[in-house]
Write an enzyme that holds these catalytic residues in place. Structure first.
Site, mmCIF file in Angstrom:
data_model
loop_
_atom_site.group_PDB
_atom_site.id
_atom_site.type_symbol
_atom_site.label_atom_id
_atom_site.label_comp_id
_atom_site.label_asym_id
_atom_site.label_seq_id
_atom_site.Cartn_x
_atom_site.Cartn_y
_atom_site.Cartn_z
ATOM 1 N N LYS A 233 48.854 24.348 29.583
ATOM 2 C CA LYS A 233 49.642 25.432 28.985
ATOM 3 C C LYS A 233 50.952 25.489 29.760
ATOM 4 C CE LYS A 233 50.031 28.910 26.104
ATOM 5 N NZ LYS A 233 50.120 28.737 24.638
ATOM 6 N N ASP B 63 46.270 25.694 23.117
ATOM 7 C CA ASP B 63 46.058 26.352 21.816
ATOM 8 C C ASP B 63 46.128 25.330 20.687
ATOM 9 O OD1 ASP B 63 48.737 26.066 22.511
ATOM 10 O OD2 ASP B 63 49.385 27.970 21.653
ATOM 11 N N ASP C 197 32.935 24.050 24.460
ATOM 12 C CA ASP C 197 32.057 24.755 23.510
ATOM 13 C C ASP C 197 32.491 24.480 22.071
ATOM 14 O OD1 ASP C 197 30.389 25.920 25.400
ATOM 15 O OD2 ASP C 197 30.432 27.880 24.413
ATOM 16 N N ASP D 202 36.147 24.756 29.728
ATOM 17 C CA ASP D 202 34.979 25.565 29.352
ATOM 18 C C ASP D 202 35.056 25.909 27.864
ATOM 19 O OD1 ASP D 202 32.673 27.197 29.641
ATOM 20 O OD2 ASP D 202 33.979 28.958 29.715
ATOM 21 N N TYR E 243 38.488 30.126 38.012
ATOM 22 C CA TYR E 243 37.094 30.422 38.368
ATOM 23 C C TYR E 243 36.941 30.719 39.854
ATOM 24 C CZ TYR E 243 34.643 29.080 34.047
ATOM 25 O OH TYR E 243 34.144 29.028 32.774
HETATM 26 C C1 IPM Z 1 29.508 26.051 31.317
HETATM 27 C C2 IPM Z 1 29.101 27.487 31.352
HETATM 28 C C3 IPM Z 1 29.421 28.052 32.726
HETATM 29 C C4 IPM Z 1 30.907 27.932 32.932
HETATM 30 C C5 IPM Z 1 28.938 29.494 32.923
HETATM 31 C C6 IPM Z 1 27.458 29.641 32.653
HETATM 32 C C7 IPM Z 1 29.284 30.016 34.284
HETATM 33 O O1 IPM Z 1 29.702 28.198 30.329
HETATM 34 O O2 IPM Z 1 28.986 25.256 32.130
HETATM 35 O O3 IPM Z 1 30.329 25.691 30.474
HETATM 36 O O4 IPM Z 1 31.677 28.797 32.487
HETATM 37 O O5 IPM Z 1 31.327 26.965 33.553
HETATM 38 MG MG MG Z 2 30.797 27.003 28.983
#
Ligand code: IPM
Ligand code: MG
Length: 366
Positions: free
Chosen positions: A195, A228, A256, A252, A144
Site C-alpha cells: 500500500k 486493494d 482467506d 492474512d 501484528y
Molecule cells: C491465520 C490466522 C491467524 C493470523 C490468527 C488465528 C491469529 O488468521 O493464520 O491466517 O491472523 O495470522
Molecule cells: Mg487468517
C-alpha cells in the site's frame, strides 16, 4: 532408516480429528518409503488452557524445540472466547509460536483442481483450468508484532488503542528470498503487494523489492500491486498471479480470499518456515491447515482431513527434504477428491464420505 522427528500439536475441535487421519496417512507413507516416524504430541490452544492453564504451555514449547518440525492442527473456539483477548488461544499460542521460532515465511498454496472448479464461488469460465497460485506472507513482523501496542485511557476520558506497523529492510529481503525461490520453481512471475500510496512501510517494501529483484533475480517477471487492487484482481482473474508476496496483515486477508475462491477451506495447507535450521540442516517449520477449528462440525466425523494431510506433505518437503514423497501424497489427495466425492460437500470442508473414509481414499491412492 531416515527418522522424521516432529511435534504434533493437534489443538481444538476438529484439530485432533483431522490430525488423527493425517497421522494415519503418514504412517502408511512411512511404511511404503521405509521411514521412521518419531513424533510426540503436546497440548496447545484451548487444550493447553484446560490442561495446563496456558495456551502455549512450557512443556509444549520444549517438545517443539526438540523436534525438526511442528505438525499443527488448529486452535481456539467458543469455549475460550470469554477469556481476555491476550489469553485467547489464537493470540496466546499461535503468535508466540511463530515469534519464538522466527517463522517469518508463510507459504500458502492456492490450489483448485480443474475437476472441482464448480466448488469455487467464481464463475467456472473464469477458471477453466482451476486455480494454481501461491501466497507468500511475511509472518513475524508488521502490525501484528510492532511496538507500541497499547490501549490507554486519555486525560479527557476517551480511550485510545495503538498498533504499530514496523518493517526493516532486512525483514523484507528475507521474505523476498523465499518468494524468489518459490517463483523460480514455478512460472517465474512474482507480484509484490503493498500500500505504497499510503504507508511508509510499504514505500520501503516496494523500494527493497525493486532493488533486490533487479540485482539478484532479474530473470523473474516482477510486478507491484496495491493491496486493494490485489483483492479485486484475485476475485476477477486469480491465475494472473503466479506467486505473490506481501506483508503480514495483507497476507492474512488475501490468503482467506484465496481460500474461498479455491472452493474449500478444508483443502488448503500452509507452511511457516523459520530462520533457523533443524537437526537435518533444513528449515525448521510449522505446518498447519488454513481452515481453523470449525466448532460447528466438530465431533461429527465429517471434517475434511485433506488440508491436514497436505500440510503433512509440505512438512516432508521443506523440513525433511522429501520432495518426491510429498508429491506422491499430493497426487494421492488429488486422486481421492477428484474421484467421485461430491464437490458441493468438499466446498464446505465436509467430504460426503466422512473424515475417516476420506483419509482411506487417500491411502488407497498412495
Ligand atoms: C491465520 C490466522 C491467524 C493470523 C490468527 C488465528 C491469529 O488468521 O493464520 O491466517 O491472523 O495470522
Ligand atoms: Mg487468517
Amino acid at each position: 532408516m531416515p527418522t522424521l522427528k516432529f511435534a504434533v500439536l493437534a489443538g481444538d475441535y476438529i484439530g485432533p480429528e483431522v490430525m488423527q487421519e493425517a497421522l494415519r496417512v503418514l504412517a502408511h507413507v512411512a511404511r511404503q518409503e521405509n521411514l521412521q516416524l518419531d513424533y510426540q504430541s503436546a497440548d496447545v490452544g484451548g487444550a493447553g488452557i484446560d490442561n495446563h492453564g496456558k495456551a502455549l504451555p512450557d512443556s509444549t514449547l520444549r517438545v517443539c524445540e526438540q523436534a525438526d518440525a511442528i505438525l499443527f492442527g488448529s486452535v481456539g473456539g467458543p469455549k475460550w472466547e470469554k477469556l481476555p483477548p491476550k489469553e485467547q488461544p489464537e493470540r496466546a499460542a499461535l503468535l508466540p509460536l511463530r515469534k519464538h521460532f522466527t517463522l517469518f515465511a508463510n507459504i500458502r498454496p492456492g490450489l483448485l483442481y480443474r475437476e472441482l472448479t464448480d466448488a469455487s464461488p467464481l464463475k467456472t469460465d473464469r477458471i477453466p483450468d482451476g486455480i494454481d497460485i501461491v501466497c507468500i506472507r511475511e509472518l513475524t513482523g508488521g502490525v501484528y508484532f510492532g511496538q507500541p501496542k497499547t490501549t490507554t485511557t486519555l486525560p479527557d476520558g476517551d480511550v485510545q488503542a495503538i498498533d504499530t506497523m514496523v518493517y526493516r529492510r532486512s525483514e523484507v529481503e528475507r521474505i523476498l528470498k523465499v518468494a524468489i525461490e518459490t517463483a523460480r520453481g514455478r512460472k517465474g512471475k512474482l507480484c509484490s503487494v503493498d500500500k505504497a500510496n499510503v504507508l511508509e512501510t510499504s514505500v520501503l517494501w516496494r523500494k527493497t523489492v525493486t532493488e533486490y529483484v533487479a540485482r539478484h533475480a532479474p530473470e523473474l517477471t516482477l510486478s507491484h500491486m496495491y493491496v486493494d487492487n490485489a483483492a479485486m484482481q484475485l476475485a476477477r482473474d486469480p491465475n494472473q498471479f503466479d506467486v505473490f508476496v506481501t506483508e503480514n496483515m495483507f497476507g492474512d486477508i488475501l490468503s482467506d480470499e484465496m481460500a474461498v475462491i479455491c472452493g474449500s477451506l478444508g483443502m488448503l495447507s500452509s507452511a511457516s518456515l523459520g530462520a533457523g535450521k533443524n537437526s537435518l540442516g533444513l528449515p525448521f517449520g510449522l505446518y498447519e491447515p488454513a481452515g481453523g477449528t470449525a466448532p460447528d462440525i466438530a465431533g461429527k466425523g465429517i471434517a475434511n482431513p485433506c488440508a491436514q494431510i497436505l500440510s503433512a506433505a509440505l512438512m516432508l518437503r521443506f523440513s525433511f527434504g522429501l520432495d518426491g514423497v510429498a508429491k506422491r501424497m499430493e497426487a494421492a489427495v488429488k486422486k481421492a477428491v477428484t474421484g467421485g466425492i461430491r464437490t458441493g460437500d468438499i466446498a464446505f470442508g465436509r467430504p460426503s464420505v466422512g473424515t475417516k473414509a476420506m483419509a482411506d481414499a487417500v491411502i488407497a491412492a498412495l
